[in-house]
Design a protein around this motif. Structure first.
Motif, PDB file in Angstrom:
ATOM      1  N   GLU A 172      -9.938  -1.586   8.531  1.00  0.00           N
ATOM      2  CA  GLU A 172     -10.828  -1.737   7.372  1.00  0.00           C
ATOM      3  C   GLU A 172     -10.319  -0.908   6.186  1.00  0.00           C
ATOM      4  N   LEU A 173      -9.890   0.332   6.476  1.00  0.00           N
ATOM      5  CA  LEU A 173      -9.345   1.184   5.419  1.00  0.00           C
ATOM      6  C   LEU A 173      -8.061   0.590   4.843  1.00  0.00           C
ATOM      7  N   CYS A 174      -7.232  -0.008   5.703  1.00  0.00           N
ATOM      8  CA  CYS A 174      -5.995  -0.647   5.225  1.00  0.00           C
ATOM      9  C   CYS A 174      -6.307  -1.820   4.293  1.00  0.00           C
ATOM     10  N   LYS A 175      -7.367  -2.560   4.600  1.00  0.00           N
ATOM     11  CA  LYS A 175      -7.780  -3.659   3.710  1.00  0.00           C
ATOM     12  C   LYS A 175      -8.183  -3.104   2.350  1.00  0.00           C
ATOM     13  N   ASP A 176      -8.927  -1.993   2.363  1.00  0.00           N
ATOM     14  CA  ASP A 176      -9.336  -1.356   1.107  1.00  0.00           C
ATOM     15  C   ASP A 176      -8.123  -0.892   0.314  1.00  0.00           C
ATOM     16  N   VAL A 177      -7.155  -0.306   1.026  1.00  0.00           N
ATOM     17  CA  VAL A 177      -5.936   0.177   0.379  1.00  0.00           C
ATOM     18  C   VAL A 177      -5.202  -0.990  -0.293  1.00  0.00           C
ATOM     19  N   LYS A 178      -5.088  -2.106   0.415  1.00  0.00           N
ATOM     20  CA  LYS A 178      -4.414  -3.287  -0.153  1.00  0.00           C
ATOM     21  C   LYS A 178      -5.173  -3.803  -1.383  1.00  0.00           C
ATOM     22  N   LYS A 179      -6.497  -3.783  -1.295  1.00  0.00           N
ATOM     23  CA  LYS A 179      -7.321  -4.235  -2.427  1.00  0.00           C
ATOM     24  C   LYS A 179      -7.082  -3.353  -3.652  1.00  0.00           C
ATOM     25  N   TYR A 180      -7.073  -2.041  -3.451  1.00  0.00           N
ATOM     26  CA  TYR A 180      -6.803  -1.127  -4.566  1.00  0.00           C
ATOM     27  C   TYR A 180      -5.405  -1.376  -5.133  1.00  0.00           C
ATOM     28  N   GLY A 181      -4.460  -1.635  -4.245  1.00  0.00           N
ATOM     29  CA  GLY A 181      -3.094  -1.920  -4.683  1.00  0.00           C
ATOM     30  C   GLY A 181      -3.022  -3.178  -5.532  1.00  0.00           C
TER      31      GLY A 181
ATOM     32  N   CYS B 235       5.290  -2.394 -10.204  1.00  0.00           N
ATOM     33  CA  CYS B 235       4.721  -3.154  -9.083  1.00  0.00           C
ATOM     34  C   CYS B 235       5.376  -2.745  -7.765  1.00  0.00           C
ATOM     35  N   SER B 236       6.685  -2.506  -7.784  1.00  0.00           N
ATOM     36  CA  SER B 236       7.348  -2.056  -6.545  1.00  0.00           C
ATOM     37  C   SER B 236       6.900  -0.634  -6.191  1.00  0.00           C
ATOM     38  N   ASP B 237       6.657   0.209  -7.195  1.00  0.00           N
ATOM     39  CA  ASP B 237       6.114   1.546  -6.928  1.00  0.00           C
ATOM     40  C   ASP B 237       4.746   1.445  -6.263  1.00  0.00           C
ATOM     41  N   ILE B 238       3.918   0.540  -6.755  1.00  0.00           N
ATOM     42  CA  ILE B 238       2.589   0.339  -6.169  1.00  0.00           C
ATOM     43  C   ILE B 238       2.723  -0.113  -4.723  1.00  0.00           C
ATOM     44  N   ASP B 239       3.642  -1.057  -4.469  1.00  0.00           N
ATOM     45  CA  ASP B 239       3.858  -1.518  -3.095  1.00  0.00           C
ATOM     46  C   ASP B 239       4.258  -0.361  -2.183  1.00  0.00           C
ATOM     47  N   ALA B 240       5.120   0.514  -2.671  1.00  0.00           N
ATOM     48  CA  ALA B 240       5.571   1.659  -1.872  1.00  0.00           C
ATOM     49  C   ALA B 240       4.420   2.627  -1.602  1.00  0.00           C
ATOM     50  N   ILE B 241       3.590   2.874  -2.600  1.00  0.00           N
ATOM     51  CA  ILE B 241       2.450   3.782  -2.437  1.00  0.00           C
ATOM     52  C   ILE B 241       1.450   3.201  -1.434  1.00  0.00           C
ATOM     53  N   VAL B 242       1.182   1.896  -1.549  1.00  0.00           N
ATOM     54  CA  VAL B 242       0.258   1.224  -0.629  1.00  0.00           C
ATOM     55  C   VAL B 242       0.806   1.280   0.793  1.00  0.00           C
ATOM     56  N   SER B 243       2.077   0.985   0.943  1.00  0.00           N
ATOM     57  CA  SER B 243       2.707   1.000   2.268  1.00  0.00           C
ATOM     58  C   SER B 243       2.637   2.392   2.897  1.00  0.00           C
ATOM     59  N   ALA B 244       2.914   3.415   2.112  1.00  0.00           N
ATOM     60  CA  ALA B 244       2.855   4.789   2.621  1.00  0.00           C
ATOM     61  C   ALA B 244       1.439   5.152   3.064  1.00  0.00           C
ATOM     62  N   LYS B 245       0.439   4.743   2.284  1.00  0.00           N
ATOM     63  CA  LYS B 245      -0.941   5.049   2.627  1.00  0.00           C
ATOM     64  C   LYS B 245      -1.355   4.304   3.893  1.00  0.00           C
ATOM     65  N   GLU B 246      -0.913   3.057   4.036  1.00  0.00           N
ATOM     66  CA  GLU B 246      -1.226   2.298   5.248  1.00  0.00           C
ATOM     67  C   GLU B 246      -0.612   2.965   6.477  1.00  0.00           C
ATOM     68  N   LYS B 247       0.642   3.422   6.354  1.00  0.00           N
ATOM     69  CA  LYS B 247       1.284   4.109   7.482  1.00  0.00           C
ATOM     70  C   LYS B 247       0.537   5.376   7.833  1.00  0.00           C
ATOM     71  N   GLU B 248       0.099   6.104   6.803  1.00  0.00           N
ATOM     72  CA  GLU B 248      -0.664   7.332   7.041  1.00  0.00           C
ATOM     73  C   GLU B 248      -1.943   7.032   7.797  1.00  0.00           C
ATOM     74  N   ILE B 249      -2.660   5.993   7.382  1.00  0.00           N
ATOM     75  CA  ILE B 249      -3.929   5.634   8.024  1.00  0.00           C
ATOM     76  C   ILE B 249      -3.699   5.189   9.467  1.00  0.00           C
ATOM     77  N   MET B 250      -2.690   4.381   9.700  1.00  0.00           N
ATOM     78  CA  MET B 250      -2.457   3.839  11.025  1.00  0.00           C
ATOM     79  C   MET B 250      -1.880   4.875  11.999  1.00  0.00           C
ATOM     80  N   SER B 251      -1.300   5.957  11.466  1.00  0.00           N
ATOM     81  CA  SER B 251      -0.686   6.962  12.330  1.00  0.00           C
ATOM     82  C   SER B 251      -1.646   8.079  12.742  1.00  0.00           C
ATOM     83  N   ILE B 252      -2.824   8.079  12.207  1.00  0.00           N
ATOM     84  CA  ILE B 252      -3.785   9.161  12.491  1.00  0.00           C
ATOM     85  C   ILE B 252      -4.365   8.998  13.880  1.00  0.00           C
TER      86      ILE B 252
END
Length: 184
Positions: free
Chosen positions: A111-120, A167-184
Motif C-alpha cells: 500500500e505504501l509503495c502504491k502511495d510512493v508511485k502516486k507521489y512520483g 523525470c529520471s531523477d524522480i524515477d530513481a527517488i521513487v525506486s529507492a523509496k520502494e526498496k527502502e519500504i520493501m526491505s524493512i
C-alpha cells in the motif's frame, strides 16, 4: 530564452524537493521525526509544532522519544499525537513520550509503495507542467519576434533534456523509496 529555461529548472527542483519532503513523512516502519511535522499542539492558546515544544530523537530503529522542554505540555503533546492520523499510540512515562513504530505487514508495504508511485507520478506531472509553461513562453517570444526559429528549436531541445533528466531523477527517488519500504 535562457531565463525561461532557468525558471523551468527552478520549478522542477522545487518539485523534487517537495517529493523528497513527502517521502520523509511516510512512516515506513522506522522511527522518523518527520512524521510529527504536521502535528500542532495547543500551547497557552497558540498552536505550535511539536519540534518547537520538545526535543524529538530516535532512540532505537523503531522508537521515537519526545522530551518536552516544559513538562506541563506533556499531556497536550500526547493528546495531539492521539488525535492525529499517524496511527501510533504514544506511551507517556511522566517525563518522556515514546512512539513505537510497528513492523509493517506485507499488505501495508504494498500500500505504501502504491502511495510512493502516486507521489512520483504527481511530481512528473508537475515537471511536465513546468516544461509546458516554459515552451509556451518561448513560443510567445517567437511570436513577438524577440527570438528566431533556431532559438526556439534550441530552447525546446534544452527544456526537453531538462525534463527528461528530472523525470529520471524522480524515477530513481521513487525506486529507492520502494526498496527502502520493501526491505524493512
Amino acid at each position: 530564452m535562457k531565463e525561461q529555461i532557468k525558471i523551468a529548472k527552478e520549478k522542477m527542483e522545487k518539485t523534487i524537493a517537495n517529493l523528497e519532503k513527502e517521502f520523509k513523512e511516510i512512516k515506513a516502519g522506522r522511527a522518523n521525526p518527520a512524521v510529527l511535522n504536521k502535528i500542532s499542539v495547543d500551547y497557552y492558546g497558540a498552536s505550535m509544532p511539536i519540534n518547537q515544544l520538545a526535543s524529538v530523537s530516535v532512540t532505537e530503529a523503531r522508537i521515537l522519544s519526545i522530551t518536552p522542554f516544559d513538562k506541563s505540555v506533556l499531556h497536550s503533546i500526547e493528546k495531539a499525537i492521539q488525535k492525529s492520523d499517524i496511527g501510533i499510540n504514544p506511551t507517556n512515562d511522566g517525563t518522556v513520550i515514546r512512539l513505537v513504530f510497528p513492523k509493517l505487514t506485507e499488505e501495508k508495504r504494498k500500500e505504501l509503495c502504491k502511495d510512493v508511485k502516486k507521489y512520483g507520478e504527481e511530481a512528473k506531472v508537475n515537471v511536465r507542467n513546468s516544461r509546458r509553461d516554459a515552451l509556451d513562453k518561448v513560443k510567445k517570444m517567437k511570436k513577438d519576434s524577440l527570438i528566431t526559429e533556431d532559438d526556439v528549436k534550441s530552447a525546446e531541445k534544452d527544456i526537453q533534456k531538462l525534463t527528461d533528466n528530472y523525470c529520471s531523477d524522480i524515477d530513481a527517488i521513487v525506486s529507492a523509496k520502494e526498496k527502502e519500504i520493501m526491505s524493512i
